[in-house]
Design a protein around this motif. Sequence first.
Motif, PDB file in Angstrom:
ATOM      1  N   ARG A  71       0.841  -1.195   0.000  1.00  0.00           N
ATOM      2  CA  ARG A  71       0.000   0.000   0.000  1.00  0.00           C
ATOM      3  C   ARG A  71       0.876   1.245   0.000  1.00  0.00           C
ATOM      4  N   SER A  72       0.384   2.291  -0.592  1.00  0.00           N
ATOM      5  CA  SER A  72       1.147   3.524  -0.761  1.00  0.00           C
ATOM      6  C   SER A  72       1.637   4.101   0.560  1.00  0.00           C
ATOM      7  N   TRP A  73       0.776   4.118   1.558  1.00  0.00           N
ATOM      8  CA  TRP A  73       1.149   4.692   2.851  1.00  0.00           C
ATOM      9  C   TRP A  73       2.292   3.901   3.484  1.00  0.00           C
ATOM     10  N   GLU A  74       2.196   2.596   3.437  1.00  0.00           N
ATOM     11  CA  GLU A  74       3.263   1.750   3.995  1.00  0.00           C
ATOM     12  C   GLU A  74       4.548   1.906   3.193  1.00  0.00           C
ATOM     13  N   ALA A  75       4.439   2.014   1.885  1.00  0.00           N
ATOM     14  CA  ALA A  75       5.625   2.208   1.043  1.00  0.00           C
ATOM     15  C   ALA A  75       6.312   3.528   1.389  1.00  0.00           C
ATOM     16  N   LEU A  76       5.528   4.573   1.608  1.00  0.00           N
ATOM     17  CA  LEU A  76       6.112   5.850   2.032  1.00  0.00           C
ATOM     18  C   LEU A  76       6.814   5.697   3.380  1.00  0.00           C
ATOM     19  N   ARG A  77       6.140   5.037   4.319  1.00  0.00           N
ATOM     20  CA  ARG A  77       6.748   4.859   5.649  1.00  0.00           C
ATOM     21  C   ARG A  77       8.076   4.118   5.532  1.00  0.00           C
ATOM     22  N   ARG A  78       8.080   3.044   4.780  1.00  0.00           N
ATOM     23  CA  ARG A  78       9.306   2.240   4.658  1.00  0.00           C
ATOM     24  C   ARG A  78      10.398   2.997   3.909  1.00  0.00           C
ATOM     25  N   SER A  79      10.021   3.867   2.977  1.00  0.00           N
ATOM     26  CA  SER A  79      11.042   4.633   2.261  1.00  0.00           C
ATOM     27  C   SER A  79      11.751   5.600   3.213  1.00  0.00           C
ATOM     28  N   PHE A  80      11.066   6.043   4.258  1.00  0.00           N
ATOM     29  CA  PHE A  80      11.682   6.935   5.237  1.00  0.00           C
ATOM     30  C   PHE A  80      12.719   6.217   6.103  1.00  0.00           C
ATOM     31  N   ASP A  81      12.821   4.891   5.957  1.00  0.00           N
ATOM     32  CA  ASP A  81      13.889   4.166   6.654  1.00  0.00           C
ATOM     33  C   ASP A  81      15.262   4.684   6.240  1.00  0.00           C
ATOM     34  N   VAL A  82      15.343   5.269   5.051  1.00  0.00           N
ATOM     35  CA  VAL A  82      16.596   5.895   4.605  1.00  0.00           C
ATOM     36  C   VAL A  82      17.062   6.900   5.655  1.00  0.00           C
ATOM     37  N   TRP A 118      10.935  17.374  -1.889  1.00  0.00           N
ATOM     38  CA  TRP A 118      10.781  15.917  -1.962  1.00  0.00           C
ATOM     39  C   TRP A 118       9.451  15.538  -2.596  1.00  0.00           C
ATOM     40  N   HIS A 119       8.445  16.409  -2.499  1.00  0.00           N
ATOM     41  CA  HIS A 119       7.137  16.132  -3.099  1.00  0.00           C
ATOM     42  C   HIS A 119       7.289  15.765  -4.574  1.00  0.00           C
ATOM     43  N   SER A 120       8.010  16.592  -5.304  1.00  0.00           N
ATOM     44  CA  SER A 120       8.135  16.358  -6.747  1.00  0.00           C
ATOM     45  C   SER A 120       8.846  15.048  -7.053  1.00  0.00           C
ATOM     46  N   LEU A 121       9.636  14.549  -6.112  1.00  0.00           N
ATOM     47  CA  LEU A 121      10.331  13.283  -6.312  1.00  0.00           C
ATOM     48  C   LEU A 121       9.469  12.079  -5.930  1.00  0.00           C
ATOM     49  N   LEU A 122       8.589  12.250  -4.960  1.00  0.00           N
ATOM     50  CA  LEU A 122       7.804  11.126  -4.442  1.00  0.00           C
ATOM     51  C   LEU A 122       6.420  11.001  -5.072  1.00  0.00           C
ATOM     52  N   VAL A 123       5.827  12.117  -5.450  1.00  0.00           N
ATOM     53  CA  VAL A 123       4.459  12.090  -5.999  1.00  0.00           C
ATOM     54  C   VAL A 123       4.335  11.205  -7.243  1.00  0.00           C
ATOM     55  N   PRO A 124       5.258  11.241  -8.205  1.00  0.00           N
ATOM     56  CA  PRO A 124       5.071  10.377  -9.380  1.00  0.00           C
ATOM     57  C   PRO A 124       4.965   8.886  -9.041  1.00  0.00           C
ATOM     58  N   GLU A 125       5.779   8.418  -8.101  1.00  0.00           N
ATOM     59  CA  GLU A 125       5.716   7.000  -7.732  1.00  0.00           C
ATOM     60  C   GLU A 125       4.411   6.679  -7.014  1.00  0.00           C
ATOM     61  N   ALA A 149       2.699  12.348   4.785  1.00  0.00           N
ATOM     62  CA  ALA A 149       3.830  11.531   5.235  1.00  0.00           C
ATOM     63  C   ALA A 149       5.007  12.414   5.641  1.00  0.00           C
ATOM     64  N   ILE A 150       5.281  13.439   4.855  1.00  0.00           N
ATOM     65  CA  ILE A 150       6.382  14.353   5.187  1.00  0.00           C
ATOM     66  C   ILE A 150       6.065  15.116   6.473  1.00  0.00           C
ATOM     67  N   SER A 151       4.802  15.494   6.662  1.00  0.00           N
ATOM     68  CA  SER A 151       4.411  16.160   7.910  1.00  0.00           C
ATOM     69  C   SER A 151       4.587  15.236   9.105  1.00  0.00           C
ATOM     70  N   CYS A 152       4.265  13.974   8.932  1.00  0.00           N
ATOM     71  CA  CYS A 152       4.485  12.997  10.004  1.00  0.00           C
ATOM     72  C   CYS A 152       5.977  12.865  10.317  1.00  0.00           C
ATOM     73  N   LEU A 153       6.800  12.838   9.279  1.00  0.00           N
ATOM     74  CA  LEU A 153       8.252  12.774   9.480  1.00  0.00           C
ATOM     75  C   LEU A 153       8.729  14.009  10.237  1.00  0.00           C
ATOM     76  N   ASP A 154       8.223  15.176   9.870  1.00  0.00           N
ATOM     77  CA  ASP A 154       8.601  16.411  10.568  1.00  0.00           C
ATOM     78  C   ASP A 154       8.199  16.349  12.048  1.00  0.00           C
ATOM     79  N   ALA A 155       6.985  15.895  12.319  1.00  0.00           N
ATOM     80  CA  ALA A 155       6.503  15.807  13.700  1.00  0.00           C
ATOM     81  C   ALA A 155       7.351  14.823  14.506  1.00  0.00           C
ATOM     82  N   ALA A 156       7.652  13.679  13.908  1.00  0.00           N
ATOM     83  CA  ALA A 156       8.463  12.676  14.594  1.00  0.00           C
ATOM     84  C   ALA A 156       9.877  13.198  14.852  1.00  0.00           C
ATOM     85  N   THR A 157      10.433  13.893  13.869  1.00  0.00           N
ATOM     86  CA  THR A 157      11.781  14.439  14.021  1.00  0.00           C
ATOM     87  C   THR A 157      11.817  15.505  15.110  1.00  0.00           C
TER      88      THR A 157
END
Length: 185
Positions: A71-82, A118-125, A149-157
């Motif tokens: 699923r897209s949401w999980e794929a985004l979450r896992r990509s943030f493992d970087v 990062w939006h322009s890099l992630l939105v197409p996928e 997803a980016i807002s969640c990353l910001d909040a977590a950071t």
Amino acid sequence: MRDEVSEVAFRLFSEQGFDKTTVEQIAAHAGLSRTTFFRYFGTKEELVLGKMNEFGPRLAAALAARPAEERSWEALRRSFDVITESTADEPQPFLNLMRLLNDACALMTRQWEKTQGWHSLLVPEITRRLGGDPESSGDLRAHALVGSAISCLDAATDAWTATGGATPLSELLDQAMGVLVEPVT
């Protein structure tokens, strides 16, 4: 050489603050001329935010490498493992960077611009995963998912930085992203 100059600069930033540290001071402490400094870094801000530039393409590659059926949401979450994995082994450099960003308004603004890029890099996928045309930038669903997803990353950071890394960033990101439920497949 870039790593050595960065190390000197971060030491000076921690001692004096970002705004009070000059390019001339960084260059002198690194044994460089001001001109040589600018061969390596276009600005003092670039010295700090250079690592943020690297994350965008790495996130996009990690997202594209995720299983197609995920699923897209999980794929985004896992990509943030970087990002989360790079903070797990050696959290202090990233904590120092985040504290520096929080202390210098100009840096925070530039960092926000980079993460918005990062939006322009992630939105197409994400558009492709949602069955749309990745060449089209108009899929509102993809924009909403990536922005959230980016807002969640910001909040977590922010939470991770505030606690000095007491809880792993990956756990805080799981908590933040777990609050939202993906509305589409």
